[in-house]
Design a protein around this motif. Structure first.
Motif, PDB file in Angstrom:
ATOM      1  N   TYR A 189       0.829  -1.206   0.000  1.00 49.58           N
ATOM      2  CA  TYR A 189       0.000   0.000   0.000  1.00 49.58           C
ATOM      3  C   TYR A 189       0.864   1.257   0.000  1.00 49.58           C
ATOM      4  N   ALA A 190       1.982   1.232   0.728  1.00 44.24           N
ATOM      5  CA  ALA A 190       2.891   2.384   0.763  1.00 44.24           C
ATOM      6  C   ALA A 190       3.498   2.630  -0.619  1.00 44.24           C
ATOM      7  N   GLU A 191       3.884   1.556  -1.317  1.00 42.23           N
ATOM      8  CA  GLU A 191       4.416   1.687  -2.677  1.00 42.23           C
ATOM      9  C   GLU A 191       3.366   2.273  -3.614  1.00 42.23           C
ATOM     10  N   ALA A 192       2.144   1.783  -3.510  1.00 39.69           N
ATOM     11  CA  ALA A 192       1.070   2.296  -4.360  1.00 39.69           C
ATOM     12  C   ALA A 192       0.843   3.777  -4.093  1.00 39.69           C
ATOM     13  N   HIS A 193       0.826   4.163  -2.823  1.00 36.89           N
ATOM     14  CA  HIS A 193       0.636   5.580  -2.489  1.00 36.89           C
ATOM     15  C   HIS A 193       1.749   6.425  -3.079  1.00 36.89           C
ATOM     16  N   ALA A 194       2.989   5.966  -2.958  1.00 35.60           N
ATOM     17  CA  ALA A 194       4.122   6.726  -3.485  1.00 35.60           C
ATOM     18  C   ALA A 194       4.006   6.903  -4.995  1.00 35.60           C
ATOM     19  N   ALA A 195       3.589   5.865  -5.699  1.00 29.97           N
ATOM     20  CA  ALA A 195       3.430   5.963  -7.150  1.00 29.97           C
ATOM     21  C   ALA A 195       2.316   6.932  -7.523  1.00 29.97           C
ATOM     22  N   ILE A 196       1.199   6.869  -6.811  1.00 31.79           N
ATOM     23  CA  ILE A 196       0.086   7.788  -7.070  1.00 31.79           C
ATOM     24  C   ILE A 196       0.521   9.221  -6.794  1.00 31.79           C
ATOM     25  N   ALA A 197       1.198   9.432  -5.672  1.00 30.03           N
ATOM     26  CA  ALA A 197       1.627  10.783  -5.295  1.00 30.03           C
ATOM     27  C   ALA A 197       2.626  11.363  -6.298  1.00 30.03           C
ATOM     28  N   ASP A 233       2.616  10.803  -9.532  1.00 29.85           N
ATOM     29  CA  ASP A 233       2.000  10.950 -10.851  1.00 29.85           C
ATOM     30  C   ASP A 233       1.140  12.209 -10.880  1.00 29.85           C
ATOM     31  N   PRO A 234       1.510  13.207 -11.676  1.00 34.77           N
ATOM     32  CA  PRO A 234       0.743  14.460 -11.668  1.00 34.77           C
ATOM     33  C   PRO A 234      -0.688  14.330 -12.188  1.00 34.77           C
ATOM     34  N   SER A 235      -1.015  13.217 -12.845  1.00 35.82           N
ATOM     35  CA  SER A 235      -2.383  13.046 -13.343  1.00 35.82           C
ATOM     36  C   SER A 235      -3.263  12.274 -12.364  1.00 35.82           C
ATOM     37  N   GLU A 236      -2.725  11.893 -11.208  1.00 35.69           N
ATOM     38  CA  GLU A 236      -3.476  11.131 -10.210  1.00 35.69           C
ATOM     39  C   GLU A 236      -3.521  11.889  -8.885  1.00 35.69           C
ATOM     40  N   HIS A 237      -4.674  11.815  -8.226  1.00 36.25           N
ATOM     41  CA  HIS A 237      -4.852  12.498  -6.945  1.00 36.25           C
ATOM     42  C   HIS A 237      -5.618  11.597  -6.000  1.00 36.25           C
ATOM     43  N   LEU A 238      -4.966  11.198  -4.927  1.00 34.78           N
ATOM     44  CA  LEU A 238      -5.613  10.421  -3.884  1.00 34.78           C
ATOM     45  C   LEU A 238      -6.064  11.423  -2.825  1.00 34.78           C
ATOM     46  N   LEU A 239      -7.380  11.600  -2.739  1.00 33.89           N
ATOM     47  CA  LEU A 239      -7.948  12.623  -1.865  1.00 33.89           C
ATOM     48  C   LEU A 239      -8.575  11.983  -0.638  1.00 33.89           C
ATOM     49  N   VAL A 240      -8.494  12.695   0.464  1.00 32.41           N
ATOM     50  CA  VAL A 240      -9.174  12.270   1.679  1.00 32.41           C
ATOM     51  C   VAL A 240      -9.932  13.446   2.260  1.00 32.41           C
ATOM     52  N   LEU A 241     -10.994  13.111   2.982  1.00 33.31           N
ATOM     53  CA  LEU A 241     -11.696  14.090   3.802  1.00 33.31           C
ATOM     54  C   LEU A 241     -11.237  13.860   5.230  1.00 33.31           C
ATOM     55  N   LEU A 242     -10.795  14.913   5.856  1.00 36.31           N
ATOM     56  CA  LEU A 242     -10.381  14.831   7.251  1.00 36.31           C
ATOM     57  C   LEU A 242     -11.411  15.534   8.110  1.00 36.31           C
ATOM     58  N   ASP A 243     -11.706  14.923   9.258  1.00 37.57           N
ATOM     59  CA  ASP A 243     -12.609  15.580  10.193  1.00 37.57           C
ATOM     60  C   ASP A 243     -11.817  16.548  11.070  1.00 37.57           C
ATOM     61  N   GLU A 244     -12.473  17.117  12.050  1.00 37.49           N
ATOM     62  CA  GLU A 244     -11.821  18.122  12.898  1.00 37.49           C
ATOM     63  C   GLU A 244     -10.696  17.549  13.741  1.00 37.49           C
ATOM     64  N   GLN A 245     -10.653  16.213  13.894  1.00 36.07           N
ATOM     65  CA  GLN A 245      -9.567  15.548  14.636  1.00 36.07           C
ATOM     66  C   GLN A 245      -8.521  14.969  13.675  1.00 36.07           C
ATOM     67  N   ASP A 246      -8.552  15.403  12.415  1.00 35.29           N
ATOM     68  CA  ASP A 246      -7.636  14.939  11.374  1.00 35.29           C
ATOM     69  C   ASP A 246      -7.718  13.445  11.121  1.00 35.29           C
TER      70      ASP A 246
END
Length: 161
Positions: free
Chosen positions: A48-56, A58-71
């Motif tokens: 999963y860490a390797e996949a995240h690094a590859a996505i991050a 790549d300028p055409s890919e964006h892994l987005l998250v919603l964070l709550d008030e406690q991050d």
């Protein structure tokens, strides 16, 4: 591309950010939080860490998250862009791996998050947004239809591993 990250409209206190390595375990937990996900999300933390690094990277890919008030990660999606020769060389947006925490489903969070992604795609000049959903996820399909997505193609997969 610079994404217009920040708070979602409506005063929800949720923030959209590009996922960092520190978010990966919480993203995987969201992906695994249903019957289909429990069967699929059995990879190693390193994978999963390797996949995240590859996505991050790549300028055409964006892994987005919603964070709550406690991050804490309460939703995630991947937004990618694909240039195609069809449709006159059009840019398409692809949304993948959409998940919202069970505690927030039915409260408009997913709708706002998807609308955010759609607006980013529109701002980048994409002519359409496409996504797939497993046919076993009837509720997800109804959710996407409520946002205006229509069944226009038959999707096929070939498992290689």
């Amino acid at each position: 591309m610079t994404l217009p990250l920040g708070s979602l409209p409506g005063g929800s206190g949720l923030r959209v950010v590009e996922a960092g390595p520190e978010h990966v375990p919480q993203i995987v937990a969201l992906l695994a939080d249903d019957v289909l996900g429990r069967e699929r999300e059995t990879g190693s933390p390193e994978g999963y860490a390797e996949a995240h690094a590859a996505i991050a990277a790549d300028p055409s890919e964006h892994l987005l998250v919603l964070l709550d008030e406690q991050d804490q990660v309460v939703a995630t999606l991947q937004l990618g862009f694909v240039r195609s020769l069809s449709r006159g060389g059009a840019l398409r947006a692809q949304i993948e791996a959409v998940r919202v925490s069970g505690t927030l489903r039915g409260r408009g969070v997913g709708h706002a998050f998807l609308e955010f992604a759609i607006e980013v795609a529109r701002g980048e000049g994409a002519v359409l947004v496409q996504l797939t959903s497993d046919l076993q996820r009837a509720g997800a399909i109804q959710f996407y239809e409520s946002l205006g997505f229509v069944h226009s193609h038959a999707g096929l997969k070939l498992a290689l591993a």
